[in-house]
Design an enzyme around this catalytic site. Structure first.
Site, PDB file in Angstrom:
ATOM      1  N   TYR A 124       0.323   2.272  -4.210  1.00  0.00           N
ATOM      2  CA  TYR A 124       1.602   2.965  -4.029  1.00  0.00           C
ATOM      3  C   TYR A 124       2.683   2.462  -4.971  1.00  0.00           C
ATOM      4  O   TYR A 124       3.806   2.965  -4.948  1.00  0.00           O
ATOM      5  CB  TYR A 124       2.091   2.798  -2.591  1.00  0.00           C
ATOM      6  CG  TYR A 124       1.520   3.831  -1.662  1.00  0.00           C
ATOM      7  CD1 TYR A 124       0.184   3.792  -1.307  1.00  0.00           C
ATOM      8  CD2 TYR A 124       2.299   4.864  -1.165  1.00  0.00           C
ATOM      9  CE1 TYR A 124      -0.364   4.738  -0.468  1.00  0.00           C
ATOM     10  CE2 TYR A 124       1.764   5.821  -0.329  1.00  0.00           C
ATOM     11  CZ  TYR A 124       0.438   5.749   0.017  1.00  0.00           C
ATOM     12  OH  TYR A 124      -0.100   6.694   0.845  1.00  0.00           O
ATOM     13  N   LYS A 191     -11.087  -4.534   1.731  1.00  0.00           N
ATOM     14  CA  LYS A 191     -12.380  -4.145   1.144  1.00  0.00           C
ATOM     15  C   LYS A 191     -12.710  -5.216   0.100  1.00  0.00           C
ATOM     16  O   LYS A 191     -12.973  -4.929  -1.072  1.00  0.00           O
ATOM     17  CB  LYS A 191     -12.257  -2.741   0.533  1.00  0.00           C
ATOM     18  CG  LYS A 191     -13.553  -2.155   0.036  1.00  0.00           C
ATOM     19  CD  LYS A 191     -14.417  -1.553   1.135  1.00  0.00           C
ATOM     20  CE  LYS A 191     -15.736  -1.067   0.563  1.00  0.00           C
ATOM     21  NZ  LYS A 191     -16.683  -0.626   1.589  1.00  0.00           N
ATOM     22  N   ASP A 224     -13.987   0.198   6.029  1.00  0.00           N
ATOM     23  CA  ASP A 224     -14.857   1.296   6.493  1.00  0.00           C
ATOM     24  C   ASP A 224     -15.410   1.002   7.892  1.00  0.00           C
ATOM     25  O   ASP A 224     -15.353   1.857   8.791  1.00  0.00           O
ATOM     26  CB  ASP A 224     -15.980   1.599   5.483  1.00  0.00           C
ATOM     27  CG  ASP A 224     -16.572   0.363   4.827  1.00  0.00           C
ATOM     28  OD1 ASP A 224     -16.145  -0.755   5.180  1.00  0.00           O
ATOM     29  OD2 ASP A 224     -17.464   0.496   3.982  1.00  0.00           O
ATOM     30  N   ASP A 248      -1.702   3.440   5.288  1.00  0.00           N
ATOM     31  CA  ASP A 248      -1.295   4.840   5.366  1.00  0.00           C
ATOM     32  C   ASP A 248      -2.379   5.664   6.052  1.00  0.00           C
ATOM     33  O   ASP A 248      -2.116   6.428   6.989  1.00  0.00           O
ATOM     34  CB  ASP A 248      -1.052   5.346   3.931  1.00  0.00           C
ATOM     35  CG  ASP A 248      -0.451   6.735   3.910  1.00  0.00           C
ATOM     36  OD1 ASP A 248       0.047   7.189   4.943  1.00  0.00           O
ATOM     37  OD2 ASP A 248      -0.488   7.369   2.830  1.00  0.00           O
TER      38      ASP A 248
END
Ligand code: NAD
Length: 358
Positions: A124, A191, A224, A248
């Site tokens: 972002y 991740k 995930d 988000d």
């Protein structure tokens, strides 16, 4: 005592849900001097800029604002107004509680978690280079020297900066929040198995900060698997802390666990300023029809009242929402659809807001 608050109605459903929210806040008896300021795609059409300097000045002067959603004007070359506001006031922490309420129509009944999203860095940051641009070519060539063929020449590039300082302050915020609210667990989401440099840094920073809060349970989860865990058993989660982009996406997922976007409030908090807003966007598909659900903004106003030191009024607002939802007779179309599969017999935004205020 009268509090001074900047009100940004925003675009789409913004003005209608703001009006309902103001009536609910007025009903608490807390006195607010609303200073209205403009931002959004509509403002761009009128003023040639989606975020006028007067709006920034108003937020700086009051230090507290509540806003309806804003759309980014197409073709203006301007990026997101929200990203600009968060950056202008260094609103580094986005706090989004997701709580099951009887009558919300969700298939889950036991969700009580809080998403704490880093608000200032990650993908972002807005550092992007168009495919074919001189800058993209330059970056691709530079990286090619170290790792030949690593990036295809016809690529666009987005940069993902994640810093130790940015990660540390958001993780610390999440632990301080957990401590202040009597919550039991913080989960850092990442991740790091793939993005070892950036997400790895976030995860290691979280592990280090967690040592300062031994009374609060700490775990890390890969994004995930975390999403699957949230859908299978959301009761396993308490406070989640995430880098910007995952935060988000997971915010909308968690809104879906408690009845949908119409019920999901939020706050953007910095050191000197706070801007309260719902998780959802301007919902152009239902704007101007008096069918939007104002609850997310009303619950954001409850968070604002807490922030202003008016905790009893914040609790009154939350209780009023719970009671109107639980009765089930006066709910907006989104909730009615959750409950019965059809919007028939739903209340409008105005009528529902009045019921909560009453
Ligand atoms: P959205 O959240 O506006 O809408 C997604 C879906 O949820 C739509 O079907 C909409 O009707 C529904 N919905 C959203 N809020 C609702 C409410 N209060 N009551 C009932 N239904 C509701 O997402 P989008 O369509 O992807 O985005 C529309 C615009 O909003 C875009 O311009 C986007 O950039 C902007 N946006 C702004 C913010 C913000 O200002 N904080 C956040 C997200 C998106």
């Amino acid at each position: 005592m009268t509090h001074t608050v900047t009100l940004i109605p925003g675009d789409g459903i913004g003005p209608e849900i703001c009006a309902a929210m103001q009536r609910v806040v007025a009903a608490t008896g807390v006195k607010i001097d609303w200073r209205e300021a403009q931002a959004g795609a509509g403002t761009y059409e009128q003023c040639g800029t989606p975020l006028p300097q007067e709006t920034l000045d108003a937020v700086a002067a009051t230090g507290v604002a509540i806003k309806g959603p804003t759309a980014t004007p197409v073709g203006s070359g301007f990026r997101s107004i929200n990203v600009a506001l968060r950056r202008a006031f260094d609103l580094y922490s986005c706090v989004r509680p997701c709580l099951s309420m009887p009558g919300d129509g969700s298939r889950y009944t036991d969700v009580d978690l809080v998403v704490v999203r880093e608000n200032t860095e990650d993908l972002y940051a807005g550092i992007e280079f168009d495919q074919g641009s001189a800058q993209a070519r330059h970056i691709i060539e530079a990286i090619d020297q170290a790792q030949p063929g690593a990036i295809r020449p016809d690529s666009a590039i987005s940069i993902k900066p994640i810093s130790v300082s940015g990660s540390e302050r958001i993780v610390r915020y999440a632990f301080e929040y957990a401590r202040a609210q009597g919550r039991r667990k913080v989960c850092a989401v990442h991740k790091a198995n793939i993005m070892k440099a950036t997400d790895g840094l976030f995860m290691h920073t979280a592990q280090r900060v967690a040592k300062d809060y031994p009374e609060i349970e700490f775990e890390t989860r890969i994004i995930d698997a975390c999403c699957m865990g949230l859908v299978v058993n959301p009761a396993d989660f308490d406070v989640l802390v995430l880098p910007n982009l995952y935060g988000d996406i997971v915010s909308d997922l968690c809104a879906g666990l408690v009845g949908g976007l119409g019920l999901a409030p939020g706050a953007n908090i910095g050191r000197d300023c706070a801007i309260f807003e719902a998780t959802h966007g301007s919902a152009p598909d239902i704007a101007g029809q008096d069918i939007a659900n104002p609850t997310a903004l009303i619950l954001s106003a409850a968070m604002m009242l807490d922030h202003l030191g008016e905790k009893a009024a914040g609790d009154d607002v939350r209780q009023a929402v719970r009671s109107v939802l639980a009765q089930g007779a006066c709910v907006t179309a989104d909730i009615r659809r959750n409950l019965t599969g059809s919007a028939q017999g739903a209340a409008g935004c105005t009528a529902y807001g009045d019921a909560v205020a009453e």
